[in-house]
Scaffold this active site. Structure first.
Site, short mmCIF file in Angstrom:
data_model
loop_
_atom_site.label_atom_id
_atom_site.label_comp_id
_atom_site.label_asym_id
_atom_site.label_seq_id
_atom_site.Cartn_x
_atom_site.Cartn_y
_atom_site.Cartn_z
N TYR A 204 -7.66 4.81 -6.04
CA TYR A 204 -8.74 5.72 -6.24
C TYR A 204 -8.21 6.99 -5.25
CZ TYR A 204 -9.53 3.00 -1.94
OH TYR A 204 -9.38 2.26 -0.63
N ARG B 65 0.87 -1.15 0.14
CA ARG B 65 0.08 -0.13 -0.11
C ARG B 65 0.82 1.13 -0.08
NH1 ARG B 65 -3.02 -3.29 4.02
NH2 ARG B 65 -5.31 -3.63 3.07
#
Length: 480
Positions: free
Chosen positions: A246, A213
C-alpha cells in the site's frame, strides 16, 4: 515482584498531580502520555533506547482508532496528518479499499499482468503512514523533560498502599511514582515483572511466519503494477505465503511486506530480526505470478527478516496487578495479519485515559488529606482492574483472529484449480472478522469503562465483595 518494603506516607493532596510512569516510548506509550498530560496528570516516560525509535515500515489506522485519537486529544490526529498519512479509503463513506487478488495463478496467458480479483471489502477513513514518521510527529506533543532515554527497567516494587511504586533501572537509578503502565512491547519487562520470568505468558511464541519488509519508489512500482494496483491496498494470496502493499509518504513510496510460512523453529528467541535478502523472498515465492515476482525484484537486495511472534498460545491472564498494568503489545502482542495491533493499542489508551480521569475525580472528592494516599492507591487499583475487564476479551480475540486469517491467506488450495471454489469461501469469514475490528462501539466502551469503575468503587465502599463485572448482555451496544 520484589520482596516487600515499607515506605513513608507521601503527600497526595489534590493540588499535587498524580504521577504515572509509562515504560516504553513507542507509539502507544507516547499517545498515552499525550492524553494523560492533557488531564494534568504528570507523566514520566522511560525508554530504553537513546532516542525515540521505530522502524520505517508502514502501518494503517482505521476510522475507529482515529476516533479514539480524537477523543484522547485531537493533536494526535493532527500528528498523523502531518506525517504524510495517505487516505487508503474514502473518509466519509465505505470504500472497498482492502483487495485480495490471486498472487499465484496466471488466469490469462495472453495477458501476463492480469491477476484475478478475489474479494473487496472496506470501511471509511483508513489512513496509512510510516511508523517512524508518525512517532516523530507525536514526540513533538510530549512535554519537554517528560521522557528519559537509556532507561532499561530491571525490576518493579509495588508493596504497600501508602508508598510509591518503585522502578529500578539497570543503570542503578530508580524512580518513584503512583502507578506504572507497561507499553514496552512484545518483549515487555513489565509483563515479566507482573507474572515472573518463568511464567509462560512472560515470553512471546514464534508463529512460524516471517515477514520481509521493504519500500519501493512509487514510480518504479507503477511500472510493474500499473497505477491502479500501485496506488491502492492489495493482498496477493497464494499457497504458504502472501504479499501486501500500500502507498505511504504522500503516495511517493510503496510499502511492501512479504509473509512466508516457516516450518522450522526460530534460531534465537531473543532476536526477532535477522538479516534477510530479496533472494529469500524470491525462493519462498517460487512459481508465483510474474507480477508479484517483478515487484519483489524492485526491493533492496538486503532486507530485514522479521520473525512474527505473538501471545496467542500463552496469553496474559490479566492486564493488571495492583498499581501496575500493561497495554498495547505488552498486553496482547498479535501477528500483523489484521493490520490492527496499533489500532487496538490506541483503544487501550482511550480506556486508560477515561479511567485515570476518574481516579483524579475520586481523589479530589476526598476531604481527608491524611487518607489521600490510600484513596489514590485503591482508586488506581480499581482503574487497572477495570481496564482488564473492559479490554481483555476483545484484544485476546484479535490475537487469535490474526492467526486464523493468515491460515486462510496461506491455504494450499490456492494452487489447486479444483479447490479454488472452496478456498474463496474464506472471504466471508474474513469480512466478518474485519468488521468486528472496524465497527467497534467506542462510545459503548467508554460507557462500560465509566460504569464498571463506578460499580467497583461503590462495591468496595459497601464492602459487599462484588467485583462489579458487567456481562456483555448488560452492554448490548458494546461488542468485540
Amino acid at each position: 515482584m520484589d520482596s516487600p518494603e515499607v515506605y513513608e506516607v507521601v503527600d497526595a493532596s489534590p493540588e499535587k498531580p498524580m504521577e504515572i510512569a509509562i515504560v516504553g516510548g513507542g507509539i502507544v506509550g507516547v499517545i498515552l502520555a499525550i492524553g494523560l498530560t492533557r488531564q494534568n496528570i504528570k507523566v514520566r516516560v522511560f525508554e530504553q533506547a537513546a532516542s525515540f525509535r521505530e522502524i520505517g515500515a508502514g502501518m494503517a489506522f482505521n476510522a475507529c482508532a482515529r476516533n479514539c485519537m480524537d477523543l484522547i486529544d485531537p493533536v494526535i490526529t493532527q500528528a498523523l496528518l502531518r506525517c504524510g498519512a495517505v487516505n487508503m479509503s474514502d473518509v466519509d463513506a465505505e470504500d472497498d479499499y482492502l483487495r485480495w487478488i490471486d498472487g499465484y495463478n496466471q488466469h490469462r496467458p495472453e495477458d501476463p499482468s492480469y491477476q484475478r480479483p478475489l474479494s473487496e471489502i472496506g470501511g471509511a477513513g483508513f489512513r496509512g503512514c510510516r511508523r517512524d514518521q508518525f512517532l516523530e510527529e507525536l514526540a513533538k506533543e510530549v512535554p519537554q523533560g517528560a521522557v528519559e532515554f537509556r532507561k532499561r527497567l530491571a525490576s518493579l516494587e509495588d508493596n504497600t498502599d501508602n508508598g510509591p511504586v518503585v522502578l529500578n533501572f539497570t543503570d542503578g537509578t530508580r524512580a518513584e511514582v503512583d502507578a506504572v503502565i507497561g507499553c514496552d512491547g512484545i518483549k515487555s519487562v513489565v509483563r515479566k515483572q507482573m507474572f515472573g520470568t518463568n511464567h509462560p505468558a512472560s515470553n512471546a511464541q514464534y508463529t512460524h511466519k516471517v515477514a520481509y519488509r521493504g519500500l519501493v519508489p512509487m514510480n518504479r512500482a507503477v511500472e510493474v503494477l500499473g497505477p491502479w494496483k500501485a496506488g491502492n491496498f492489495h493482498h496477493h494470496v497464494g499457497p504458504g505465503a502472501h504479499l501486501t502493499h500500500y502507498p505511504v509518504a504522500n503516495n511517493t513510496v510503496l510499502n511492501v511486506v512479504a509473509f512466508l510460512s516457516d516450518p522450522n523453529p526460530w534460531p534465537d528467541n531473543q532476536r526477532m530480526e535477522m538479516e534477510g535478502s530479496r533472494e529469500d523472498v524470491l525462493t519462498g515465492l517460487k512459481g508465483w505470478h510474474p507480477t508479484v515476482l517483478n515487484l519483489v525484484n524492485l526491493l533492496p537486495e538486503k532486507l530485514s527478516k522479521w520473525a512474527l511472534f505473538d501471545l496467542c498460545e500463552f496469553p496474559a491472564p490479566s492486564y493488571s496487578a495492583g498499581r501496575v498494568c500493561i497495554a498495547g503489545d505488552a498486553a496482547h502482542a498479535s501477528s500483523p495479519h489484521h493490520g490492527a495491533s496499533a489500532c487496538l493499542g490506541v483503544e487501550d489508551c482511550l480506556c486508560l485515559n477515561v479511567l485515570l480521569a476518574q481516579v483524579r475525580e475520586t481523589v479530589a472528592a476526598n476531604q481527608d488529606p491524611a487518607k489521600n494516599r490510600l484513596a489514590l492507591s485503591r482508586a488506581i487499583e480499581t482503574a487497572f482492574k477495570t481496564f482488564d475487564t473492559v479490554r481483555h476479551k476483545r484484544t485476546q480475540w484479535l490475537v487469535n483472529s490474526s492467526r486464523r486469517v493468515c491460515d486462510l491467506y496461506h491455504q494450499p488450495e490456492w494452487a489447486d484449480p479444483t479447490r479454488w471454489a472452496k478456498a474463496e469461501t474464506c472471504f466471508e469469514e474474513i469480512r466478518d472478522r474485519s468488521y468486528k475490528i472496524w465497527y467497534f462501539d467506542v462510545d459503548g466502551m467508554v460507557k462500560q469503562t465509566r460504569d464498571e469503575y463506578e460499580l467497583r468503587q461503590h462495591g468496595e465502599k459497601l464492602g459487599n465483595g462484588t467485583n462489579g463485572v458487567f456481562s456483555d448482555e448488560r452492554h448490548g451496544g458494546y461488542t468485540l
